[in-house]
Design a protein around this motif. Structure first.
Motif, short mmCIF file in Angstrom:
data_model
loop_
_atom_site.label_atom_id
_atom_site.label_comp_id
_atom_site.label_asym_id
_atom_site.label_seq_id
_atom_site.Cartn_x
_atom_site.Cartn_y
_atom_site.Cartn_z
N GLY A 109 0.77 -1.24 0.00
CA GLY A 109 0.00 0.00 0.00
C GLY A 109 0.80 1.28 0.00
N ARG A 110 2.11 1.20 0.12
CA ARG A 110 2.93 2.41 0.17
C ARG A 110 3.75 2.55 -1.12
NH1 ARG A 110 4.41 5.45 4.75
NH2 ARG A 110 6.07 6.96 4.31
N ALA A 111 3.72 3.74 -1.70
CA ALA A 111 4.46 4.00 -2.93
C ALA A 111 5.96 4.01 -2.63
CB ALA A 111 4.04 5.34 -3.52
N GLU A 112 6.71 3.13 -3.31
CA GLU A 112 8.13 2.97 -3.03
C GLU A 112 9.03 3.48 -4.15
OE1 GLU A 112 9.37 2.23 -0.27
OE2 GLU A 112 7.74 1.30 0.86
N ILE A 113 8.66 3.24 -5.39
CA ILE A 113 9.44 3.74 -6.52
C ILE A 113 8.48 4.29 -7.57
CG2 ILE A 113 11.33 2.12 -6.13
CD1 ILE A 113 10.33 0.50 -8.51
N THR A 216 4.44 10.31 -5.95
CA THR A 216 4.65 10.41 -4.50
C THR A 216 6.09 10.17 -4.08
OG1 THR A 216 2.32 9.95 -4.00
CG2 THR A 216 3.93 9.48 -2.27
N PRO A 217 6.72 9.05 -4.47
CA PRO A 217 8.11 8.87 -4.04
C PRO A 217 9.06 9.88 -4.66
CG PRO A 217 7.44 7.11 -5.53
CD PRO A 217 6.22 7.88 -5.20
N ILE A 218 8.74 10.40 -5.84
CA ILE A 218 9.60 11.42 -6.46
C ILE A 218 9.62 12.68 -5.59
CG2 ILE A 218 9.94 12.88 -8.49
CD1 ILE A 218 8.59 10.66 -10.15
N THR A 228 -3.29 13.71 1.47
CA THR A 228 -4.64 14.18 1.20
C THR A 228 -4.90 15.46 2.00
OG1 THR A 228 -5.63 12.96 3.02
CG2 THR A 228 -5.42 11.81 0.90
N PHE A 229 -6.01 16.11 1.74
CA PHE A 229 -6.37 17.31 2.52
C PHE A 229 -6.49 16.99 4.00
CE2 PHE A 229 -8.62 20.19 -0.84
CZ PHE A 229 -7.51 20.11 -1.66
N SER A 230 -6.81 15.74 4.33
CA SER A 230 -6.96 15.36 5.73
C SER A 230 -5.64 14.92 6.35
CB SER A 230 -8.00 14.25 5.88
OG SER A 230 -7.62 13.11 5.12
N GLY A 231 -4.55 14.96 5.57
CA GLY A 231 -3.24 14.62 6.08
C GLY A 231 -2.89 13.15 5.98
N ASP A 232 -3.73 12.35 5.30
CA ASP A 232 -3.48 10.93 5.16
C ASP A 232 -2.54 10.64 3.99
OD1 ASP A 232 -5.18 10.31 7.29
OD2 ASP A 232 -6.95 10.32 5.97
N ARG A 233 -2.06 9.42 3.91
CA ARG A 233 -1.24 8.99 2.79
C ARG A 233 -2.01 9.15 1.48
NH1 ARG A 233 3.94 8.81 2.72
NH2 ARG A 233 3.72 7.44 0.92
N PRO A 234 -1.32 9.43 0.37
CA PRO A 234 -2.01 9.77 -0.88
C PRO A 234 -2.23 8.62 -1.83
CG PRO A 234 0.31 10.27 -1.11
CD PRO A 234 0.13 9.72 0.30
#
Length: 258
Positions: A109-113, A216-218, A228-234
């Protein structure tokens, strides 16, 4: 082991073989059905570039899942490739070189590259575990955001003013009023310019995962922040803010959230 930059380049080059020959030609432009949008263009370049990217991933990483704008999701598991073969189809069909091919990989779930490739200008912006980089006609450089201090010195970008509706339109205008410069129309290219230290904020409501995962990783490896506007992961998309510094990020969210 994550795929390396060389594999990202292979994917980008495969896509470029489909997009570049069709850029600034008399392409047939179709419109995809999309709620609330009267015209959402798609072309043969979008479809064929995604097919080319998918074919390479499936050959090299057959156990990885893929999510693409044009052909949806296939596969399952911890590794998910997220593809927008032509991010900025509107500028693409207008002959403007501010579109790009976006290819990113999430792990659990997390953008790595990720890579943003603009083959017409011969530029690539990418991130791996080693950092964020760019190459092009002026050579290879390491990407790093800039710190202009306060909002009053910041440049903010968004794709189009019509994306801001209702009260959000007023809140974005309030943000714009406090910045030095507001520009529209660069799509993914604006995020690359943020990572390169030429832009300070990108505000994009209503993004899909394939619009933001590769970028995102760039931005993050260049020292910036994307949420996000709520401060969460995108990674799942939504209303997105990218900022060069924590101070600008906090200031922008304060205004955008009212």
């Amino acid at each position: 082991m994550l795929p390396d930059a060389a594999f990202l380049f292979r994917l980008a080059e495969a896509a470029a073989r489909e997009t570049l020959p069709r850029f600034r030609t008399a392409l047939q432009v179709d419109s995809k059905p999309k709620e609330g949008v009267s015209f959402d263009p798609v072309t043969e370049a979008d479809r064929e570039a995604e097919r080319a990217i998918r074919a390479l991933i499936e050959a090299e990483y057959p156990t990885h899942a893929i999510l693409g704008e044009e052909f949806g999701r296939s596969g399952s598991g911890d590794h998910l490739w997220v593809i927008d073969p032509v991010d900025g189809t509107r500028p693409f069909i207008c002959g403007l070189p501010v579109w790009g091919t976006l290819i990113g990989l999430t792990v659990r779930g997390r953008a790595e590259i990720g890579i943003m490739s603009q083959p017409y200008t011969r530029e690539r912006f990418w991130a791996t575990g080693e950092g964020a980089f760019a190459d092009g006609p002026m050579g290879e450089t390491r990407l790093r955001v800039r710190d202009v201090g306060a909002l009053a010195q910041a440049t903010v970008f968004s794709s189009a003013p019509e994306l801001f509706r209702g009260s959000l339109k007023e809140r974005f205008q309030a943000l714009s009023d406090q910045t030095r410069l507001t520009r529209f129309g660069a799509d993914c290219y604006a995020f690359a310019m943020l990572a390169a230290g030429h832009v300070d904020l990108c505000v994009e409501p209503g993004l899909q995962p394939y619009d933001i995962v590769a970028l995102t990783p760039i931005v993050e490896r260049a020292g910036g922040i994307v949420t996000t506007f709520s401060g969460d992961r995108p990674e799942n998309g939504g209303d997105i803010v990218a900022a060069a510094t924590p101070a600008l990020h906090e200031a922008a969210l304060r205004i955008l959230n009212g």
